[in-house]
Motif scaffolding. Structure first.
Motif, PDB file in Angstrom:
ATOM      1  N   LEU A  31     -23.321  16.419  21.751  1.00  0.00           N
ATOM      2  CA  LEU A  31     -23.126  16.838  20.375  1.00  0.00           C
ATOM      3  C   LEU A  31     -24.466  16.869  19.641  1.00  0.00           C
ATOM      4  O   LEU A  31     -25.306  15.996  19.839  1.00  0.00           O
ATOM      5  CB  LEU A  31     -22.197  15.875  19.629  1.00  0.00           C
ATOM      6  N   VAL A  32     -24.643  17.881  18.801  1.00  0.00           N
ATOM      7  CA  VAL A  32     -25.778  17.964  17.877  1.00  0.00           C
ATOM      8  C   VAL A  32     -25.176  17.911  16.484  1.00  0.00           C
ATOM      9  O   VAL A  32     -24.566  18.880  16.023  1.00  0.00           O
ATOM     10  CB  VAL A  32     -26.574  19.269  18.062  1.00  0.00           C
ATOM     11  N   SER A  33     -25.314  16.770  15.798  1.00  0.00           N
ATOM     12  CA  SER A  33     -24.605  16.554  14.536  1.00  0.00           C
ATOM     13  C   SER A  33     -25.571  16.364  13.378  1.00  0.00           C
ATOM     14  O   SER A  33     -26.620  15.735  13.527  1.00  0.00           O
ATOM     15  CB  SER A  33     -23.707  15.315  14.638  1.00  0.00           C
ATOM     16  N   LEU A 104     -31.988  12.809  14.596  1.00  0.00           N
ATOM     17  CA  LEU A 104     -32.618  14.070  14.212  1.00  0.00           C
ATOM     18  C   LEU A 104     -33.212  13.854  12.827  1.00  0.00           C
ATOM     19  O   LEU A 104     -32.526  13.355  11.925  1.00  0.00           O
ATOM     20  CB  LEU A 104     -31.598  15.201  14.180  1.00  0.00           C
ATOM     21  N   CYS A 105     -34.492  14.226  12.658  1.00  0.00           N
ATOM     22  CA  CYS A 105     -35.198  13.906  11.424  1.00  0.00           C
ATOM     23  C   CYS A 105     -35.872  15.133  10.821  1.00  0.00           C
ATOM     24  O   CYS A 105     -36.181  16.097  11.530  1.00  0.00           O
ATOM     25  CB  CYS A 105     -36.265  12.832  11.674  1.00  0.00           C
ATOM     26  N   ARG A 106     -36.114  15.073   9.514  1.00  0.00           N
ATOM     27  CA  ARG A 106     -36.919  16.076   8.846  1.00  0.00           C
ATOM     28  C   ARG A 106     -38.400  15.806   9.120  1.00  0.00           C
ATOM     29  O   ARG A 106     -38.749  14.815   9.765  1.00  0.00           O
ATOM     30  CB  ARG A 106     -36.668  16.031   7.328  1.00  0.00           C
ATOM     31  N   GLU A 107     -39.259  16.680   8.619  1.00  0.00           N
ATOM     32  CA  GLU A 107     -40.694  16.522   8.838  1.00  0.00           C
ATOM     33  C   GLU A 107     -41.228  15.210   8.284  1.00  0.00           C
ATOM     34  O   GLU A 107     -42.175  14.636   8.811  1.00  0.00           O
ATOM     35  CB  GLU A 107     -41.465  17.686   8.199  1.00  0.00           C
ATOM     36  N   ASP A 108     -40.608  14.697   7.212  1.00  0.00           N
ATOM     37  CA  ASP A 108     -41.080  13.459   6.607  1.00  0.00           C
ATOM     38  C   ASP A 108     -40.485  12.226   7.276  1.00  0.00           C
ATOM     39  O   ASP A 108     -40.718  11.096   6.830  1.00  0.00           O
ATOM     40  CB  ASP A 108     -40.763  13.437   5.111  1.00  0.00           C
ATOM     41  N   GLY A 113     -29.361  13.484  10.972  1.00  0.00           N
ATOM     42  CA  GLY A 113     -28.289  13.632  11.938  1.00  0.00           C
ATOM     43  C   GLY A 113     -28.648  12.942  13.240  1.00  0.00           C
ATOM     44  O   GLY A 113     -29.532  12.082  13.279  1.00  0.00           O
ATOM     45  N   ALA A 114     -27.965  13.304  14.300  1.00  0.00           N
ATOM     46  CA  ALA A 114     -28.215  12.700  15.601  1.00  0.00           C
ATOM     47  C   ALA A 114     -27.760  13.645  16.709  1.00  0.00           C
ATOM     48  O   ALA A 114     -26.894  14.496  16.499  1.00  0.00           O
ATOM     49  CB  ALA A 114     -27.487  11.359  15.737  1.00  0.00           C
ATOM     50  N   MET A 115     -28.374  13.476  17.868  1.00  0.00           N
ATOM     51  CA  MET A 115     -27.983  14.218  19.063  1.00  0.00           C
ATOM     52  C   MET A 115     -27.585  13.196  20.124  1.00  0.00           C
ATOM     53  O   MET A 115     -28.295  12.200  20.328  1.00  0.00           O
ATOM     54  CB  MET A 115     -29.137  15.080  19.561  1.00  0.00           C
ATOM     55  N   GLU A 141     -34.728  19.944  16.042  1.00  0.00           N
ATOM     56  CA  GLU A 141     -35.222  19.715  14.679  1.00  0.00           C
ATOM     57  C   GLU A 141     -35.940  20.950  14.133  1.00  0.00           C
ATOM     58  O   GLU A 141     -35.756  21.319  12.970  1.00  0.00           O
ATOM     59  CB  GLU A 141     -36.157  18.505  14.664  1.00  0.00           C
ATOM     60  N   SER A 142     -36.757  21.580  14.967  1.00  0.00           N
ATOM     61  CA  SER A 142     -37.469  22.776  14.515  1.00  0.00           C
ATOM     62  C   SER A 142     -36.494  23.926  14.249  1.00  0.00           C
ATOM     63  O   SER A 142     -36.655  24.691  13.300  1.00  0.00           O
ATOM     64  CB  SER A 142     -38.532  23.186  15.538  1.00  0.00           C
TER      65      SER A 142
END
Length: 263
Positions: A31-33, A104-108, A113-115, A141-142
């Motif tokens: 899952l990619v959530s 899963l994170c933003r650039e900062d 989320g999570a995978m 993320e990208s």
């Protein structure tokens, strides 16, 4: 943690990635959530044709919610014998025996989320399997960032369709670094020149509308703005504000001097 602005009607690309990971790791499910309100919503699901209603669970009811909150990878060999997670509702609902997940994170660095990879039976996850999932998460993320940007620009398109003044100003400002934001200081558009010419990251870009709106709220039509983020040079910018229509403000950005390093 931040909720993600996203077009959830476009998920085939993430489904394909989830299916690829499930095949590579030979696991029951991948899952990619991402965070959506109080829920985690599966952008990517390795089971083909999974209905929308089965892609959403409250974050607090999932192990991925824990992975997202901690912002760290998680390996659970035997979920049903782990006191931390055996009573989590998703364990029973999804028949989870073993869990491997990464945030899963933003650039900062803010988790969005999570995978995860899920096995039906207890399983020892290897270091190489974790490294593989982390590598795929970097790619995800990208992709999420690009999709989010496209979603924001689609949202602006509807507003622009009824706003000849902004269209005219944008045409006259061709090649200049431009943002459009609403009265809450939320970004609704940023052109390519803004990031390319001013060397701003996506997270730095999100700071600009708030700074511009503070100037506008004080009655100013132009002013200086300094953008400072950890680990990055500061950016000293000048902004000129235009308000072609109530509710939207167009801002034209330029450098005031060469960026200098923060101490």
């Amino acid at each position: 943690m931040g909720d993600l602005a996203f077009d959830f009607s476009s998920m085939a690309e993430f489904d394909a990635l989830a299916q690829s990971v499930a095949a590579k790791l030979n696991c029951q499910m991948c899952l990619v959530s991402v965070l959506h309100g109080e829920a985690l919503r599966a952008l990517g699901h390795s089971k083909q044709g999974e209905p929308v209603e089965d892609r959403i669970m409250y974050a607090r009811d999932t192990i991925c919610g824990h992975t997202m909150r901690t912002g760290a990878p998680l390996r659970v060999v035997d979920v049903r014998n782990d006191a931390r997670f055996r009573d989590v509702p998703s364990v029973e609902a999804m028949s989870i025996g073993a869990y491997l997940g990464v945030p899963l994170c933003r650039e900062d660095g803010l988790p969005i989320g999570a995978m995860c990879a899920l096995a039906a039976s207890p399983r020892i996850w290897s270091n190489s399997e974790l490294a593989y999932l982390e590598a795929v998460a970097d790619l995800v993320e990208s992709k999420i960032e690009r999709h989010a940007l496209r979603f924001e620009q689609k949202a602006l398109s509807a507003a622009l369709a009824e706003n000849d003044a902004i269209l005219t100003t944008l045409a006259e400002a061709s090649g200049k670094a431009i943002t459009v934001h609403n009265d809450a200081g939320e970004l609704v558009f940023a052109n390519v020149a803004l990031r390319a010419d001013l060397d701003l990251t996506y997270q730095e870009l999100l700071v600009l509308p708030h700074a511009a709106q503070r100037l506008a709220s004080g009655g100013a039509q132009s002013g200086a703005v300094s953008v400072d983020t950890p680990g990055r040079p500061s950016h000293d910018l000048h902004v000129q504000l235009y308000a072609p229509k109530a509710g939207l403000t167009l801002a034209e950005w330029s450098r005031t001097k060469t960026a200098h390093s923060t101490s």
